[in-house]
Design a protein around this motif. Sequence first.
Motif: not given
Length: 283
Positions: A170-172, A205-206, A220-225, A259-264
């Motif tokens: 997230p963030g990069y 994220l919280e 975060c790990l779930r978002w990745v997979i 939402q996570i994709n667009t985090l700064p």
Amino acid sequence: MQYITLNDGNKIPLLGLGTYKATEEIGVESVQAALASGYRLIDTAAKYQNEEQVGRAIRQSGVPREEIVVTTKLWRENLGYEEAKEAFAESLRKLDLRYIDLYLIHWPANAKNYADWERANADAWLAMEELQAEGKVRSIGVSNFWPEHLEALSRTARVMPAVNQIEFHPGYWQPEVVEFCRQRGITVQAWSPLARGKVFGNEVLEDIANKHRKTVSQVCLRWVIQHGVVVIPKSASLSRIRENLDIFDFELTDAEMEQINTLPQMGFSGELPHMWPDRVTDK
């Protein structure tokens, strides 16, 4: 554990254990704990200086060797045909294994460090293709390659990289690189999936974690997979190792993914493949 099939037909788990900085007995203990908990993908590298510990942990684990996917990497100062062959032999000796499941070029050569960076990558890749043909390596791939490096490699390669391991969190998360790889059948792996701890304390994220009764790490790990990307979080803590494994019983919604994709930007390492050994400052 869920698996993904690579473009060469081999399968690897969607979740593995990273071992960066896990040296000495800590490295042995973390790998053994991960294998006992159900992990079957272990990621190391010559540069990590822990191949001996990782290999010992694997041999002592009691888990059949054929069930474990072992990754190690060719360091960026050893790019070239003979250099790659010698470095691989040293990694295999230190791991004390008969074969490596996945061998990666750790960082591509670039114009700042090689007079002919394309040739350096191509020569190393030729050596890796031969190692694969000899049965010493099951799958070959790269790490931290951008499209420019992959395109150059494709002009001489006989085998397409099975994996490209990149910084992804997230963030990069480098969506352009991910899409480039996806269109060519290259599986992406994520290193530093927790953004060097910068994800902790993030309100978005919280909030998502609370909704799913999960931790921020698990989200975060779930978002990745869910991006179809293999993830290799590192940890020396038994509780964290087990926590990171517990991500297959929930799913993020499309809205949460976005939402996570667009985090700064946050947690960026500053390491860029066309600049090493220089770095840019995290913003």
